[in-house]
Design an enzyme around this catalytic site. Sequence first.
Site, short mmCIF file in Angstrom:
data_model
loop_
_atom_site.label_atom_id
_atom_site.label_comp_id
_atom_site.label_asym_id
_atom_site.label_seq_id
_atom_site.Cartn_x
_atom_site.Cartn_y
_atom_site.Cartn_z
N SER A 75 -6.26 -12.00 -1.99
CA SER A 75 -5.37 -10.86 -2.84
C SER A 75 -5.51 -11.08 -4.29
O SER A 75 -6.44 -11.06 -4.71
CB SER A 75 -4.18 -11.13 -2.06
OG SER A 75 -3.32 -9.89 -2.51
N ASP B 288 -6.11 -1.96 5.19
CA ASP B 288 -5.12 -3.01 4.49
C ASP B 288 -4.06 -2.02 3.94
O ASP B 288 -4.52 -1.14 2.94
CB ASP B 288 -5.89 -3.50 3.28
CG ASP B 288 -5.31 -4.83 2.49
OD1 ASP B 288 -4.03 -4.46 2.59
OD2 ASP B 288 -5.90 -5.42 1.95
N HIS C 288 -3.85 -6.86 5.60
CA HIS C 288 -3.82 -7.43 4.23
C HIS C 288 -3.71 -9.14 4.80
O HIS C 288 -2.85 -9.53 5.11
CB HIS C 288 -2.71 -7.02 3.48
CG HIS C 288 -2.86 -7.81 2.14
ND1 HIS C 288 -3.84 -7.34 1.21
CD2 HIS C 288 -2.22 -8.87 1.79
CE1 HIS C 288 -3.59 -8.18 0.10
NE2 HIS C 288 -2.87 -8.81 0.26
#
Length: 319
Positions: free
Chosen positions: A137, A264, A292
């Site tokens: 991320s 996501d 995600h």
Amino acid sequence: MNAYRAPWWLPGGHAETLYPLTRKGVTPPYRRQRIDTPDGDFVDIDWLDTPSDDDAPLVLLFHGLEGSSRSHYARSLMRAVAARRWKGAVFHFRGCSGSPNRLSRAYHSGDSHEIDWALAWMRLNACDAPLFAVGVSLGGNALLKWLGEQETAAQQHLDAAAAVCPPLDLTLSGLNLGQGLNRIYTRHFLQTLIPKALEKAERFPGHFDRDRIRRAASLQDFDDAYTAPAHGFADVFDYWRRASAKPALGGIRLPTLLLNAANDPFVPLDALPTARDLGPGVGFECPPRGGHVGFLHGNWPGSLEWLPQRLLAHFDRQR
């Protein structure tokens, strides 16, 4: 490795993001090391404290927003690293290890300078062993930005890299996280981001607007009130534009796996790269599902094994 296939019983990007948080499993044993940064601050590194072979590769993880060595993806990756008798470490961004850092700044999505000195330090400590880096991320965005800026020079520090669910275009992702059901993630992040920033404002009077930080109801508000001024950006949109990794992807030469799920919730489809955006070192995989940093697989109740095995298979090919 087989391509990722989401469980039939876990439908939708939100479920595929949130349910894996209940499947964290045990935290592997860590040994913490505190090191000083070039600007007089400190960071904490959690080293995997399990037996490893003398010539084993070292896998270094850069976590996501408000993540740590206890995040579900960190636990599953480090367990898989330990099972191979490899070495592993989680680099905590400033203020994410449980201790407030010394300076008024913290960390941000585009801090390729932080990635640079961290990898240089780690390269010295890895000696001649292969060194692999994973960014998840926010950490994935910062790592990709560094890789693109360094181009062939990245090979001096790393043997291969991987980025999992990086936002890539921070403007698109930032605005997306302020809409609809995505606001549940924003509220979760702000629960820790706001108190940390208020503590900074208390320790460094006159640097930040405490009322604006306290009133922040979105990541856009928070980044405008704290992240941008703390790290030298004019405002939130200047930060999001300059910190995004997508423009740097074309410069990546090091063997790099880029893995984003098409559903996501954090990363709109418009933020994902096309073939024209990618440098020759990037292998882009975009399964239709996964959420995600979810990528749960198998029958009920499912496991988190697929993602670490996919990452380690990529690294195996670079040894």
